[in-house]
Design an enzyme around this catalytic site. Structure first.
Site, PDB file in Angstrom:
ATOM      1  N   SER A 164     -47.688  -7.015  36.146  1.00  0.00           N
ATOM      2  CA  SER A 164     -46.587  -6.072  35.972  1.00  0.00           C
ATOM      3  C   SER A 164     -45.238  -6.724  36.211  1.00  0.00           C
ATOM      4  O   SER A 164     -44.201  -6.070  36.096  1.00  0.00           O
ATOM      5  CB  SER A 164     -46.749  -4.886  36.929  1.00  0.00           C
ATOM      6  OG  SER A 164     -46.730  -5.323  38.281  1.00  0.00           O
ATOM      7  N   ASN A 176     -49.281  -0.961  48.622  1.00  0.00           N
ATOM      8  CA  ASN A 176     -49.140   0.440  48.215  1.00  0.00           C
ATOM      9  C   ASN A 176     -47.843   1.049  48.746  1.00  0.00           C
ATOM     10  O   ASN A 176     -47.046   1.624  48.007  1.00  0.00           O
ATOM     11  CB  ASN A 176     -50.334   1.259  48.710  1.00  0.00           C
ATOM     12  CG  ASN A 176     -51.641   0.813  48.079  1.00  0.00           C
ATOM     13  OD1 ASN A 176     -51.651  -0.032  47.193  1.00  0.00           O
ATOM     14  ND2 ASN A 176     -52.742   1.380  48.548  1.00  0.00           N
ATOM     15  N   THR A 178     -22.908  31.871  17.172  1.00  0.00           N
ATOM     16  CA  THR A 178     -24.284  32.194  17.553  1.00  0.00           C
ATOM     17  C   THR A 178     -25.104  32.119  16.277  1.00  0.00           C
ATOM     18  O   THR A 178     -24.629  32.514  15.203  1.00  0.00           O
ATOM     19  CB  THR A 178     -24.411  33.595  18.181  1.00  0.00           C
ATOM     20  OG1 THR A 178     -24.040  34.590  17.216  1.00  0.00           O
ATOM     21  CG2 THR A 178     -23.530  33.736  19.420  1.00  0.00           C
ATOM     22  N   HIS A 179     -26.306  31.592  16.392  1.00  0.00           N
ATOM     23  CA  HIS A 179     -27.159  31.369  15.212  1.00  0.00           C
ATOM     24  C   HIS A 179     -26.461  30.488  14.180  1.00  0.00           C
ATOM     25  O   HIS A 179     -26.755  30.553  12.993  1.00  0.00           O
ATOM     26  CB  HIS A 179     -27.570  32.700  14.558  1.00  0.00           C
ATOM     27  CG  HIS A 179     -28.187  33.671  15.503  1.00  0.00           C
ATOM     28  ND1 HIS A 179     -29.507  33.612  15.889  1.00  0.00           N
ATOM     29  CD2 HIS A 179     -27.646  34.730  16.163  1.00  0.00           C
ATOM     30  CE1 HIS A 179     -29.766  34.594  16.737  1.00  0.00           C
ATOM     31  NE2 HIS A 179     -28.652  35.284  16.927  1.00  0.00           N
ATOM     32  N   SER A 189     -21.498   2.146   6.267  1.00  0.00           N
ATOM     33  CA  SER A 189     -22.677   2.091   5.409  1.00  0.00           C
ATOM     34  C   SER A 189     -22.732   0.737   4.721  1.00  0.00           C
ATOM     35  O   SER A 189     -21.703   0.139   4.403  1.00  0.00           O
ATOM     36  CB  SER A 189     -22.609   3.197   4.359  1.00  0.00           C
ATOM     37  OG  SER A 189     -23.536   2.981   3.308  1.00  0.00           O
ATOM     38  N   LYS A 240     -17.973   5.564   4.010  1.00  0.00           N
ATOM     39  CA  LYS A 240     -18.684   6.244   5.087  1.00  0.00           C
ATOM     40  C   LYS A 240     -18.177   5.854   6.470  1.00  0.00           C
ATOM     41  O   LYS A 240     -17.943   4.689   6.761  1.00  0.00           O
ATOM     42  CB  LYS A 240     -20.189   5.950   5.014  1.00  0.00           C
ATOM     43  CG  LYS A 240     -20.895   6.491   3.794  1.00  0.00           C
ATOM     44  CD  LYS A 240     -20.865   8.015   3.749  1.00  0.00           C
ATOM     45  CE  LYS A 240     -21.660   8.645   4.859  1.00  0.00           C
ATOM     46  NZ  LYS A 240     -23.090   8.327   4.796  1.00  0.00           N
ATOM     47  N   ASN A 296     -19.861   6.849   9.905  1.00  0.00           N
ATOM     48  CA  ASN A 296     -21.047   7.539  10.401  1.00  0.00           C
ATOM     49  C   ASN A 296     -21.036   7.700  11.927  1.00  0.00           C
ATOM     50  O   ASN A 296     -20.707   6.759  12.648  1.00  0.00           O
ATOM     51  CB  ASN A 296     -22.309   6.781   9.989  1.00  0.00           C
ATOM     52  CG  ASN A 296     -22.484   6.740   8.485  1.00  0.00           C
ATOM     53  OD1 ASN A 296     -22.128   7.684   7.791  1.00  0.00           O
ATOM     54  ND2 ASN A 296     -23.032   5.644   7.980  1.00  0.00           N
ATOM     55  N   GLU A 344     -25.682  10.302  16.867  1.00  0.00           N
ATOM     56  CA  GLU A 344     -27.028  10.468  16.317  1.00  0.00           C
ATOM     57  C   GLU A 344     -28.084   9.797  17.194  1.00  0.00           C
ATOM     58  O   GLU A 344     -29.170  10.354  17.412  1.00  0.00           O
ATOM     59  CB  GLU A 344     -27.075   9.908  14.892  1.00  0.00           C
ATOM     60  CG  GLU A 344     -26.277  10.738  13.898  1.00  0.00           C
ATOM     61  CD  GLU A 344     -26.180  10.100  12.533  1.00  0.00           C
ATOM     62  OE1 GLU A 344     -25.777  10.792  11.595  1.00  0.00           O
ATOM     63  OE2 GLU A 344     -26.505   8.889  12.395  1.00  0.00           O
ATOM     64  N   TYR A 391     -54.023   5.757  46.514  1.00  0.00           N
ATOM     65  CA  TYR A 391     -53.446   4.920  45.466  1.00  0.00           C
ATOM     66  C   TYR A 391     -54.493   4.568  44.422  1.00  0.00           C
ATOM     67  O   TYR A 391     -55.653   4.285  44.726  1.00  0.00           O
ATOM     68  CB  TYR A 391     -52.861   3.622  46.052  1.00  0.00           C
ATOM     69  CG  TYR A 391     -52.261   2.727  44.986  1.00  0.00           C
ATOM     70  CD1 TYR A 391     -50.992   2.975  44.489  1.00  0.00           C
ATOM     71  CD2 TYR A 391     -52.990   1.663  44.456  1.00  0.00           C
ATOM     72  CE1 TYR A 391     -50.447   2.184  43.485  1.00  0.00           C
ATOM     73  CE2 TYR A 391     -52.453   0.863  43.457  1.00  0.00           C
ATOM     74  CZ  TYR A 391     -51.186   1.123  42.969  1.00  0.00           C
ATOM     75  OH  TYR A 391     -50.661   0.334  41.977  1.00  0.00           O
ATOM     76  N   GLN A 414     -49.288   1.850  38.434  1.00  0.00           N
ATOM     77  CA  GLN A 414     -48.475   0.726  37.976  1.00  0.00           C
ATOM     78  C   GLN A 414     -47.718   1.111  36.701  1.00  0.00           C
ATOM     79  O   GLN A 414     -46.618   0.615  36.441  1.00  0.00           O
ATOM     80  CB  GLN A 414     -49.379  -0.484  37.717  1.00  0.00           C
ATOM     81  CG  GLN A 414     -48.664  -1.692  37.144  1.00  0.00           C
ATOM     82  CD  GLN A 414     -49.597  -2.879  37.042  1.00  0.00           C
ATOM     83  OE1 GLN A 414     -50.075  -3.399  38.043  1.00  0.00           O
ATOM     84  NE2 GLN A 414     -49.889  -3.297  35.814  1.00  0.00           N
ATOM     85  N   LYS A 420     -43.721   2.686  36.056  1.00  0.00           N
ATOM     86  CA  LYS A 420     -42.430   1.982  36.035  1.00  0.00           C
ATOM     87  C   LYS A 420     -41.843   1.807  34.642  1.00  0.00           C
ATOM     88  O   LYS A 420     -40.632   2.054  34.458  1.00  0.00           O
ATOM     89  CB  LYS A 420     -42.559   0.651  36.764  1.00  0.00           C
ATOM     90  CG  LYS A 420     -42.787   0.840  38.257  1.00  0.00           C
ATOM     91  CD  LYS A 420     -43.267  -0.413  38.936  1.00  0.00           C
ATOM     92  CE  LYS A 420     -43.901  -0.071  40.271  1.00  0.00           C
ATOM     93  NZ  LYS A 420     -45.139   0.743  40.130  1.00  0.00           N
TER      94      LYS A 420
END
Length: 476
Positions: free
Chosen positions: A24, A111, A156-157, A278, A284, A286, A291, A318, A323, A326
């Site tokens: 790890s 541990n 709204t909506h 682009s 463009k 963007n 995003e 444990y 492991q 993480k």
């Protein structure tokens, strides 16, 4: 040399494939500073209770700090057979100090060592996130005065609903991130509990002082049950949830500003240094940062799901499965932190396109609800007023007009209580001025909330500066 984690009970060396499968260090090496911090505190405590001499403690701590400097500078060799960063540091200590280095692990297990290191790391990461959230709040609040006279259509909506002041929008996000910060602070409390000294799962027969170790490391509490805390990753999952909520709020903001920056809305001009172009369309501009902020939310939420599935079937105490916590929690913090780092300057650098907003502000009959409430003030029941105003809106829509364009006679025809004076409440400016309730978009309410937020953030900034000065004085 074999890993210090392998005792004399083994009759065969570890298969190389197993070493590669179980290592790890490729991702937990970022815990090195916290591992050294925890180990120095552990050694200091061992010296205090007489298990180490003061000279041994000094040798260990001095050597650990030297190892930390080598890791920081990139001059520290990584070997997969040593599994993780904790074994790397301990083996380096043993290589340099011999038997003195071998004494460090007295009264602890990997541990509780790993749990403690991770708690220290998460605690620091939560503090960073809180600071970044505060910066984002300041960016939104910092816009409020300059944008105070801008009226926006509220939705709204995703349909035009009622007019709101632009700073009312900005403070809505300040409130969302305030709840996020409260969750961060709450999560920090449950993270800031010391697990060091519970050893493998049952504690130790040696006369260690866990409260001293906790004090040295700045923990608020000491875990009360060794069996529980040796497997506890609640603080990791809770952090992942808090980060998911922050990501969801960032995604909501990003989605809104992506829409607002389109030619169809044309409410907002994004700072060009936070946009991309682009490869084929030269015109463009963007909103890639927004995003990706929206897109990375799925990644953070996915990490939360990974962690929930990881722990759902684990018995006490444990298990090596842990492991795998993480990569997920590291990735979530990394992702949210970079999103927050970019969000604050993007918010501060964007420009509201006032002319474009004002040009279409009278579309959508945003003053209809204000007219309905004026009818209520004149004694008309709410449901009757709701139907009556709906009839007027239908009439205005059919003729392509605003409510204020309808002749007063049409109002009186529907109800004699609606004389020409009712027209005074129509239009977005009149609608904004008509609001009264606490927390509304009424100018006086919004001004009060702006002042409240300025005072709050200024007080936090002063407190943070005082805290930093105290910490610097203590360290010197």
């Amino acid at each position: 040399m074999a890993s210090p984690s392998r005792s004399g009970v083994f009759s065969k060396a570890t298969d190389r494939r197993v070493e590669l499968f179980t290592e790890s260090v490729s991702f937990d090496r970022r815990l090195y500073a916290h591992d050294i911090l925890g180990s120095c505190a552990h050694a200091t405590m061992l010296a205090k209770v007489g298990i180490l001499t003061s000279d041994e403690c000094e040798q260990i701590c001095t050597t650990l700090k030297a190892i930390g400097s080598e890791i920081e500078s990139g001059n520290f060799p990584i070997r997969t057979e040593l599994e993780d960063i904790h074994m790397h540091i301990e083996q380096a200590l043993i290589d340099r100090l011999g038997d003195v280095g071998r004494k460090l692990h007295t009264g602890r297990s990997r541990n509780d060592q790993v749990s403690t290191d991770l708690r220290l790391w998460v605690r620091d990461a939560l503090d960073r996130v809180d600071g970044l959230l505060a910066n984002l709040q300041r960016a939104f609040v910092g816009r409020c005065d300059a944008d105070f006279d801008v009226i926006l259509p509220g939705y709204t909506h995703l349909q035009r609903a009622q007019p709101v002041l632009a700073p009312h929008y900005w403070l809505a996000y300040a409130e969302k991130f305030a709840r996020d910060r409260a969750r961060v602070a709450d999560c920090r409390k449950r993270t800031n509990i010391c697990s060091l000294g519970v050893a493998a799962l049952a504690g130790t027969t040696l006369p260690i002082d866990r409260f001293e170790t906790a004090r040295l490391l700045g923990f608020d509490e000491v875990a009360a049950n060794s069996l529980d805390v040796s497997s506890d990753r609640d603080f990791v999952l809770e952090s992942a949830f808090v980060l998911s909520m922050i990501s969801a709020h960032l995604s909501t903001w990003a989605e809104e500003w992506i829409l607002w920056s389109t030619a169809e809305f044309n409410f907002l001009k994004l700072p060009h240094d936070f946009c991309t172009g682009s490869s084929i369309m030269p015109q463009k501009i963007n909103p890639d940062v927004l995003e990706l902020t929206r897109g990375k939310t799925g990644r953070v939420i996915g990490n939360l799901q990974t962690l929930l599935v990881l722990i759902k079937g684990l018995p006490l105490a444990y298990n090596r499965d842990l492991q795998e916590d993480k990569p997920a929690i590291f990735d979530s913090f990394d992702t949210v932190e970079i999103c927050l780092e970019l969000a604050a300057p993007l918010v501060a650098g964007a420009t509201l396109l006032r002319d474009s907003i004002n040009e279409r502000l009278d579309r959508g009959h945003l003053d209809a609800t204000t007219l309905m409430e004026e009818c209520i003030r004149r004694g008309i029941p709410q449901r009757t007023a709701h139907h009556l105003v709906g009839t007027l809106v239908k009439m205005a829509m059919a003729e392509g007009k605003r409510l204020s364009d309808l002749p007063a006679s049409e109002y009186e025809k529907l109800d004699s209580r609606l004389d020409a004076s009712v027209l005074k409440v129509l239009g977005v400016k009149a609608a904004i001025d008509a609001f009264r309730s606490y927390g509304s978009t009424a100018p006086v309410e919004v001004r009060r909330q702006i002042d409240r937020w300025k005072t709050r953030l200024e007080a936090e900034g002063n407190a943070s500066q005082d805290s930093s000065e105290l910490a610097a004085a203590a360290s010197s």
